[in-house]
Design a protein around this motif. Structure first.
Motif, mmCIF file in Angstrom:
data_model
loop_
_atom_site.group_PDB
_atom_site.id
_atom_site.type_symbol
_atom_site.label_atom_id
_atom_site.label_comp_id
_atom_site.label_asym_id
_atom_site.label_seq_id
_atom_site.Cartn_x
_atom_site.Cartn_y
_atom_site.Cartn_z
ATOM 1 N N THR A 116 89.574 -6.466 34.815
ATOM 2 C CA THR A 116 89.284 -7.568 35.733
ATOM 3 C C THR A 116 89.706 -7.243 37.162
ATOM 4 O O THR A 116 89.674 -8.094 38.028
ATOM 5 C CB THR A 116 89.996 -8.872 35.300
ATOM 6 N N ILE A 117 90.115 -5.973 37.386
ATOM 7 C CA ILE A 117 90.577 -5.558 38.720
ATOM 8 C C ILE A 117 89.506 -5.844 39.781
ATOM 9 O O ILE A 117 89.777 -6.437 40.816
ATOM 10 C CB ILE A 117 90.939 -4.054 38.721
ATOM 11 N N LEU A 118 88.266 -5.463 39.444
ATOM 12 C CA LEU A 118 87.179 -5.623 40.405
ATOM 13 C C LEU A 118 86.948 -7.101 40.700
ATOM 14 O O LEU A 118 86.722 -7.508 41.838
ATOM 15 C CB LEU A 118 85.907 -4.983 39.851
ATOM 16 N N LEU A 119 87.018 -7.918 39.633
ATOM 17 C CA LEU A 119 86.832 -9.360 39.769
ATOM 18 C C LEU A 119 87.840 -9.956 40.749
ATOM 19 O O LEU A 119 87.501 -10.748 41.620
ATOM 20 C CB LEU A 119 86.985 -10.005 38.391
ATOM 21 N N TRP A 120 89.089 -9.524 40.591
ATOM 22 C CA TRP A 120 90.143 -10.097 41.431
ATOM 23 C C TRP A 120 90.148 -9.537 42.845
ATOM 24 O O TRP A 120 90.528 -10.218 43.784
ATOM 25 C CB TRP A 120 91.519 -9.863 40.790
ATOM 26 N N THR A 121 89.753 -8.238 42.970
ATOM 27 C CA THR A 121 89.874 -7.627 44.287
ATOM 28 C C THR A 121 88.597 -7.742 45.120
ATOM 29 O O THR A 121 88.647 -7.547 46.326
ATOM 30 C CB THR A 121 90.250 -6.137 44.187
ATOM 31 N N SER A 122 87.454 -8.074 44.467
ATOM 32 C CA SER A 122 86.196 -8.047 45.219
ATOM 33 C C SER A 122 86.172 -8.994 46.429
ATOM 34 O O SER A 122 85.607 -8.642 47.454
ATOM 35 C CB SER A 122 85.000 -8.288 44.297
ATOM 36 N N ALA A 126 85.294 -7.501 49.967
ATOM 37 C CA ALA A 126 84.208 -8.036 50.783
ATOM 38 C C ALA A 126 84.725 -8.368 52.182
ATOM 39 O O ALA A 126 84.053 -8.113 53.183
ATOM 40 C CB ALA A 126 83.612 -9.273 50.124
ATOM 41 N N LEU A 127 85.941 -8.899 52.243
ATOM 42 C CA LEU A 127 86.540 -9.246 53.528
ATOM 43 C C LEU A 127 86.750 -7.997 54.379
ATOM 44 O O LEU A 127 86.427 -7.968 55.570
ATOM 45 C CB LEU A 127 87.880 -9.951 53.280
ATOM 46 N N VAL A 128 87.270 -6.929 53.744
ATOM 47 C CA VAL A 128 87.536 -5.688 54.468
ATOM 48 C C VAL A 128 86.222 -5.068 54.960
ATOM 49 O O VAL A 128 86.088 -4.707 56.133
ATOM 50 C CB VAL A 128 88.308 -4.691 53.568
ATOM 51 N N VAL A 129 85.227 -4.991 54.067
ATOM 52 C CA VAL A 129 83.945 -4.391 54.438
ATOM 53 C C VAL A 129 83.275 -5.218 55.538
ATOM 54 O O VAL A 129 82.845 -4.683 56.569
ATOM 55 C CB VAL A 129 83.018 -4.271 53.203
ATOM 56 N N GLY A 130 83.223 -6.545 55.321
ATOM 57 C CA GLY A 130 82.605 -7.436 56.308
ATOM 58 C C GLY A 130 83.326 -7.348 57.643
ATOM 59 O O GLY A 130 82.697 -7.265 58.702
ATOM 60 N N GLY A 131 84.648 -7.319 57.589
ATOM 61 C CA GLY A 131 85.449 -7.208 58.810
ATOM 62 C C GLY A 131 85.155 -5.912 59.540
ATOM 63 O O GLY A 131 85.021 -5.880 60.765
#
Lengths: 168, 176
Positions: A116-122, A126-131
């Motif tokens: 569930t790592i991806l679920l929790w970190t996505s 997304a914030l880092v990529v979008g930023g």
């Protein structure tokens, strides 16, 4: 007395609304649907029960908690949660019991573990990529604006044109 | 220009790809955590005789199927002919009669046939909960040692039987 009498339709309606609200708000509302009153010897157990039934997913209906669901399986699960709570089992024990049988899917709040790592970190990814994208775009635009400095003569010329426009 | 549209194009294609895979998944097919574990223990009366007790040990012996069914369940009615075919081929099938009444279940078996060897009677769904049952019909495949090797959710059909059930039973027979 007379005044009371006249007000009675309104107060009856208010009373009914209050009764409905109390019924829906009561912790045992889920059990009401299956005809089993939920009573505990202590308030802590009652709180545990009402917390658990809102955190466990009904595996047949999929998008309802067992508290909301009218499915027979949800009724069974409520009964099991009720019995285990009454026996004094802890919240973790009850969740483990159901996870062993139905898998992590019964939990509305997925645990943080390898799958569930991806679920929790996505969201944060997304914030880092979008930023990052936002930052580069802003920097590029800023570079466009300040790319060529005007010479003092050009600036004078612009000021002259502008002032002419004002005077006319 | 190419660079300007390349990035959004890749992002959109990526999202579409995720949608394609995600929407194609069947949200009802939940992996059972019980696969690979021994058959969960229980002790309940048999459907035929209230005085005879059935335990999970009665379901163990060679590769066996355990089918969870009820007389009110339409999917069970649909898969019944295939269960009877399997039983006629020599596959041992046991049953868990789930949230049913003795009378309804017996009438149903009389009408549509009885492919089951042993039937556990579970009117309150307690055994069902221990076996992680959430919607009838469900079919478990047990190996000779009584370990759950496979779980099929929903009605069996010729394709599932041909592709999944029979090859697994054959493999388990070799193992045993």
């Amino acid at each position: 007395m007379n005044r009371h009498h006249r007000a009675s339709p309104v107060s009856a309606m208010l009373g009914a609304a209050l009764a409905v609200t109390l019924l829906l708000g009561a912790g045992g509302a889920g059990a009401v649907a299956i005809g089993e009153p939920v009573e505990f010897e202590s308030e802590a157990k009652e709180r545990q029960y009402s917390r658990l039934v809102r955190e466990l997913r009904c595996t047949v209906c999929q998008s309802e908690t067992i508290y909301e669901s009218n499915a027979p399986l949800a009724a069974d699960m409520r009964r099991r949660v009720y019995e285990m709570t009454a026996e004094g089992r802890s919240e973790e024990e009850i969740i483990d019991f159901l996870v062993q049988r139905y898998g992590d899917y019964v939990r509305y709040r997925p645990p943080l573990q390898a799958n569930t790592i991806l679920l929790w970190t996505s969201p944060f990814l997304a914030l880092v990529v979008g930023g990052g994208i936002w930052f580069t775009v802003v920097r590029q635009r800023r570079a466009l604006v300040t790319r060529r400095e005007l010479t003092p003569e050009q600036r004078d010329a612009i000021r002259r044109f502008r002032d002419d426009g004002h005077e006319q | 220009m190419v660079k300007r549209i390349a990035l959004p194009l890749i992002v959109v294609l990526g999202i579409l790809g995720l949608f394609y895979v995600g929407l194609g998944l069947d949200s009802r097919e939940l992996p059972s955590p019980l696969v690979g574990k021994p058959a969960p223990p229980f002790e309940v009366p048999s459907l035929d005789d209230p005085d005879t007790m059935v335990t999970e040990q009665d379901f163990v012996g060679g590769p066996t199927l355990v089918n969870v069914w009820a007389s009110w369940c339409s999917g069970c009615r649909a898969e019944k002919p295939y269960l009877i075919q399997l039983a006629n081929r020599g596959v041992t099938i046991h049953g868990i009669n789930y949230r049913d009444t003795r009378e309804d279940a017996s009438n149903y078996l009389r009408q549509s046939g009885n492919p089951y060897h042993t039937i556990a009677f579970d009117p309150k769904g307690d055994v069902g909960m221990d076996w992680g049952v959430y919607a009838t019909p469900e079919t478990y495949v047990l190996d000779a040692a009584g370990t759950i090797r496979h779980k099929h959710i929903g009605p069996l059909n010729p394709e599932v039987i041909r592709e999944d059930i029979l090859p697994l039973v054959a493999r388990l027979e070799e193992e045993a």
